[in-house]
Design a protein around this motif. Structure first.
Motif, short mmCIF file in Angstrom:
data_model
loop_
_atom_site.label_atom_id
_atom_site.label_comp_id
_atom_site.label_asym_id
_atom_site.label_seq_id
_atom_site.Cartn_x
_atom_site.Cartn_y
_atom_site.Cartn_z
N VAL A 42 3.92 0.28 -70.07
CA VAL A 42 3.79 1.73 -70.12
C VAL A 42 5.13 2.44 -69.90
O VAL A 42 5.27 3.62 -70.19
N ALA A 43 6.13 1.71 -69.39
CA ALA A 43 7.43 2.33 -69.10
C ALA A 43 8.56 1.46 -69.66
O ALA A 43 9.39 0.95 -68.90
N PRO A 44 8.63 1.28 -70.98
CA PRO A 44 9.66 0.40 -71.56
C PRO A 44 11.08 0.87 -71.30
O PRO A 44 12.01 0.07 -71.31
N GLU A 45 11.24 2.16 -71.02
CA GLU A 45 12.59 2.68 -70.73
C GLU A 45 13.13 2.15 -69.41
O GLU A 45 14.34 2.22 -69.17
N THR A 46 12.29 1.61 -68.56
CA THR A 46 12.74 1.07 -67.27
C THR A 46 13.11 -0.41 -67.35
O THR A 46 13.57 -0.98 -66.37
N LEU A 47 12.95 -1.04 -68.50
CA LEU A 47 13.18 -2.48 -68.61
C LEU A 47 14.66 -2.88 -68.67
O LEU A 47 15.05 -3.85 -68.04
N PRO A 48 15.52 -2.18 -69.44
CA PRO A 48 16.92 -2.63 -69.54
C PRO A 48 17.62 -2.63 -68.19
O PRO A 48 17.51 -1.68 -67.41
N MET A 49 18.36 -3.69 -67.92
CA MET A 49 19.07 -3.81 -66.65
C MET A 49 20.24 -2.83 -66.57
O MET A 49 20.73 -2.54 -65.47
N SER A 50 20.70 -2.33 -67.70
CA SER A 50 21.87 -1.46 -67.72
C SER A 50 21.52 0.03 -67.74
O SER A 50 22.41 0.87 -67.80
N GLY A 51 20.25 0.37 -67.73
CA GLY A 51 19.86 1.77 -67.81
C GLY A 51 19.83 2.44 -66.45
O GLY A 51 20.31 1.93 -65.44
N GLY A 52 19.21 3.62 -66.42
CA GLY A 52 19.03 4.35 -65.17
C GLY A 52 20.32 4.87 -64.58
O GLY A 52 21.31 5.07 -65.26
N SER A 53 20.30 5.08 -63.27
CA SER A 53 21.48 5.58 -62.55
C SER A 53 21.69 4.75 -61.29
O SER A 53 20.73 4.21 -60.72
N ILE A 54 22.94 4.66 -60.87
CA ILE A 54 23.29 3.87 -59.69
C ILE A 54 23.42 4.78 -58.48
O ILE A 54 24.08 5.82 -58.54
N VAL A 55 22.79 4.39 -57.38
CA VAL A 55 22.87 5.14 -56.13
C VAL A 55 23.14 4.15 -55.00
O VAL A 55 22.77 2.97 -55.09
N THR A 56 23.76 4.62 -53.95
CA THR A 56 23.89 3.77 -52.77
C THR A 56 22.58 3.79 -52.00
O THR A 56 21.81 4.76 -52.05
N VAL A 57 22.32 2.72 -51.28
CA VAL A 57 21.10 2.64 -50.49
C VAL A 57 21.08 3.74 -49.44
O VAL A 57 20.05 4.38 -49.21
N ASN A 58 22.21 4.00 -48.80
CA ASN A 58 22.26 5.05 -47.78
C ASN A 58 21.98 6.43 -48.37
O ASN A 58 21.28 7.24 -47.76
N GLU A 59 22.53 6.67 -49.55
CA GLU A 59 22.29 7.96 -50.22
C GLU A 59 20.81 8.13 -50.54
O GLU A 59 20.22 9.20 -50.30
N LEU A 60 20.18 7.08 -51.06
CA LEU A 60 18.77 7.16 -51.40
C LEU A 60 17.90 7.28 -50.14
O LEU A 60 16.92 8.03 -50.13
N ALA A 61 18.27 6.56 -49.09
CA ALA A 61 17.52 6.66 -47.84
C ALA A 61 17.54 8.08 -47.30
O ALA A 61 16.52 8.61 -46.85
N ASP A 62 18.70 8.72 -47.33
CA ASP A 62 18.81 10.09 -46.86
C ASP A 62 17.93 11.02 -47.68
O ASP A 62 17.28 11.93 -47.14
N ARG A 63 17.92 10.80 -48.98
CA ARG A 63 17.10 11.64 -49.86
C ARG A 63 15.62 11.47 -49.56
O ARG A 63 14.87 12.45 -49.47
N VAL A 64 15.20 10.22 -49.39
CA VAL A 64 13.80 9.96 -49.09
C VAL A 64 13.40 10.55 -47.74
O VAL A 64 12.35 11.18 -47.61
N MET A 65 14.26 10.39 -46.74
CA MET A 65 13.92 10.86 -45.39
C MET A 65 13.98 12.37 -45.26
O MET A 65 13.51 12.91 -44.25
N SER A 66 14.51 13.06 -46.27
CA SER A 66 14.49 14.53 -46.24
C SER A 66 13.10 15.07 -46.53
O SER A 66 12.82 16.25 -46.30
N VAL A 67 12.22 14.21 -47.05
CA VAL A 67 10.84 14.61 -47.33
C VAL A 67 10.01 14.39 -46.06
O VAL A 67 10.09 13.34 -45.43
#
Length: 218
Positions: A42-67
């Motif tokens: 259902v989400a073929p756009e998520t399959l390529p290993m080279s797609g998407g965007s790169i984030v640091t774990v700390n950056e993503l953790a901060d974003r998640v914990m802001s919720v």
């Protein structure tokens, strides 16, 4: 970036309020890249290993914990266990800083495969998982089930922190209008081949569908 990198994640999408991929309201993270291939993913756009965007774990953790008004986080994809080291680091931070939150992880790998053949990072990731939804999507077994798309996929309550629900029917889809010409949907389609038919119908009306659905493969 590899599956053993603990500091960097490649993600496909993020949503701060998901109600169809696990109990309650949750932060949704879709990782980018999947080594598995499933007919009619259902989400073929998520399959390529080279797609998407790169984030640091700390950056993503901060974003998640802001919720603040959620019960936990759901990790989907793509394949979360393909980036097990970084996802594990993220969940270690969340378990320490948000101990009341629960974690749901989708995987096209079965729990048996992960336990018998998985590496140490995949084994460690399982320790942070309260509910694992495992197994490949099989169109021939499609069924309107709770948080999953085919009857071979299973709900593994690993910690006791999430309880089994008596209703095993579809959780439905979450729809959101974005701008003036796009409609976003999140969840597990209750019928097979939902996405192409839905997107075609919308396109005929001048709209574009953006999917954050869930169908796994192996």
């Amino acid at each position: 970036m590899t599956g053993t990198d603990t500091t960097i994640l490649r993600i496909s999408d993020y949503h701060a309020s998901v109600t169809t991929l696990g109990p309650g309201k949750r932060v949704g993270i879709w990782v980018q890249g999947c080594p598995l291939r499933c007919p009619e993913c259902v989400a073929p756009e998520t399959l390529p290993m080279s797609g998407g965007s790169i984030v640091t774990v700390n950056e993503l953790a901060d974003r998640v914990m802001s919720v603040t008004d959620v019960e936990g986080v759901t990790i989907s994809g793509g394949e979360p266990f393909a980036q097990a080291a970084a996802v594990g680091t993220l969940l270690e931070i969340l378990s320490r800083e948000r101990p009341s939150w629960t974690t749901v992880i989708y995987s096209g790998f079965t729990i048996e495969w992960l336990r018998r053949r998985g590496d140490r990072f995949q084994a460690e990731l399982l320790k942070y998982c309260d509910l694992l939804i495992d197994g490949p999507y099989r169109k021939s077994l499609h069924a309107p089930l709770k948080w999953r798309a085919s009857s071979n996929q299973r709900l593994h309550y690993l910690s006791g922190r999430i309880g089994a629900e008596s209703d095993d029917g579809s959780a439905g889809l979450q729809f959101e209008v974005s701008g003036t010409s796009s409609l976003r949907w999140i969840g597990v389609p209750p019928v097979p081949s939902f996405r192409p038919g839905f997107e075609s119908a919308l396109a005929n009306q001048g709209f574009m569908a953006v999917a954050d659905g869930e169908t796994k493969n192996e």
